[in-house]
Write an enzyme that holds these catalytic residues in place. Structure first.
Site, PDB file in Angstrom:
ATOM      1  N   PRO A   1      28.107  81.262  10.317  1.00 25.83           N
ATOM      2  CA  PRO A   1      28.233  80.113   9.325  1.00 25.83           C
ATOM      3  C   PRO A   1      27.710  81.087   7.742  1.00 25.83           C
ATOM      4  CG  PRO A   1      27.285  79.615  11.130  1.00 25.83           C
ATOM      5  CD  PRO A   1      26.984  81.184  11.424  1.00 25.83           C
ATOM      6  N   GLU A   2      28.398  80.673   7.644  1.00 27.69           N
ATOM      7  CA  GLU A   2      28.272  80.206   5.995  1.00 27.69           C
ATOM      8  C   GLU A   2      27.209  79.322   4.848  1.00 27.69           C
ATOM      9  OE1 GLU A   2      28.398  83.818   3.063  1.00 27.69           O
ATOM     10  OE2 GLU A   2      29.908  85.320   3.798  1.00 27.69           O
TER      11      GLU A   2
ATOM     12  N   ARG B   1      24.588  84.321  20.374  1.00 31.45           N
ATOM     13  CA  ARG B   1      23.849  85.928  19.960  1.00 31.45           C
ATOM     14  C   ARG B   1      22.038  85.875  20.111  1.00 31.45           C
ATOM     15  NH1 ARG B   1      27.387  88.690  15.741  1.00 31.45           N
ATOM     16  NH2 ARG B   1      30.061  88.607  16.802  1.00 31.45           N
TER      17      ARG B   1
ATOM     18  N   HIS C   1      25.556  79.151  26.914  1.00 28.47           N
ATOM     19  CA  HIS C   1      24.835  79.881  25.733  1.00 28.47           C
ATOM     20  C   HIS C   1      24.798  78.664  25.142  1.00 28.47           C
ATOM     21  CE1 HIS C   1      25.329  83.898  25.729  1.00 28.47           C
ATOM     22  NE2 HIS C   1      26.762  83.251  25.851  1.00 28.47           N
TER      23      HIS C   1
END
Length: 271
Positions: free
Chosen positions: A2-3, A110, A91
């Site tokens: 995500p930006e 991650r 996750h």
DNA sequence: AATCGCGCCTGACGGC
DNA sequence: TGCCGTCAGGCGCGAT
């Protein structure tokens, strides 16, 4: 990954589902993110409401009457609103369950993300207090950026990605903005002319605004979908196109690394 | 104060 | 098919 546009899209999508819904349960399946999720977070949040959802850089800030929940998506973090009964996937680290039996579900393969609690003025939080201006506000303007770059000798791309200079410009948009502004990514920051800095400020705002607008089209099915990232809907001129022809001049795009980050540019269009 | 490199972490992918 | 190495990347942090 995500930006800023994805985080903003996320904020807009979440807002109606998380504001003023009493929290009845908080489930932490794995607290080991970038920093540990505070162990007492469930106790803190239960029976409270989020009264506001804002953003600072790529941090999402959930305000409550007693403090602020700070969420960063890192590289792979995703949040969705799903019925609380929805079976968990790999996750799915945290559920914040509201009294309408929907929950905010945080998934992060991650675990570069973060979920923290701060009970004082959130703008004074150590992670936020030193951040540069928001790119889409008037605090990010040519005079400011020019003054900021004058003190720096590092490559302009590194400055653009430095949170002290401006927040929310990650690797993809740094590549794209520099291409569209016609600036070579390796050019020393203090050598970028006033005119070029002005153009860069304008382009950064345009690129981010376009991407947020594109992200908005995925908002409709926000509840069920993990909205596909906005930048895929935006024409990418250089990012991920190393070795391919420049979309403007057809010259072969150069791919290199700056500060351990993949960098793509056109040596003809960017000076 | 600026700058540089490190490391956290998993999934995708290429080579054998 | 499976194993292994490499890469991707936000960003705080410590060292210089």
């Amino acid at each position: 990954m995500p930006e800023l546009p994805e985080v903003e899209t996320c904020r807009l999508g979440l807002q109606p589902h998380v504001i003023n819904h009493p929290i009845k349960q908080v489930i932490i399946r794995n607290s080991r993110l970038r920093w540990p999720i505070p162990i007492d977070l469930p106790k803190i949040l239960i029976n409270q409401c989020f009264t506001q959802l804002t953003r600072r850089g790529k941090y999402l800030l959930f305000t409550t009457p007693t403090g602020t929940l700070l969420l960063h998506l890192g590289m792979s973090g995703r949040v969705r609103i799903v019925p609380a009964m929805t079976p968990v996937s790999k996750h799915d680290h945290v559920d914040i369950v509201f009294d309408n039996d929907y929950c905010l579900r945080f998934n992060d393969s991650r675990r570069f993300g973060a979920m923290l609690w701060y009970s004082e003025d959130i703008q004074q939080h150590p992670l936020l207090v030193k951040l540069g201006p928001e790119p889409l506000t008037n605090d990010f303007n040519p005079a400011y950026l020019y003054a900021s770059l004058r003190r720096r000798k590092q490559a302009i791309k590194l400055s653009l990605m430095d949170n002290h200079v401006v927040v929310g410009v990650g690797n993809i948009y740094a590549n794209e903005a520099l291409f569209r502004a016609g600036i070579h990514p390796l050019k020393p920051s203090h050598k970028v002319t006033r005119v070029a800095v002005s153009r860069l400020v304008e382009i950064v705002k345009i690129v981010l605004t376009e991407a947020i607008a594109a992200g908005g089209t995925t908002l409709r099915d926000f509840i069920s979908a993990d909205g596909s990232p906005g930048y895929f809907q935006q024409t990418l001129y250089v990012y991920g196109r190393g070795g391919k022809p420049c979309r403007v001049c057809d010259n072969q795009l150069i791919e290199t690394r700056i500060g351990q980050r993949s960098t793509v540019f056109c040596e003809v269009c960017q000076k």
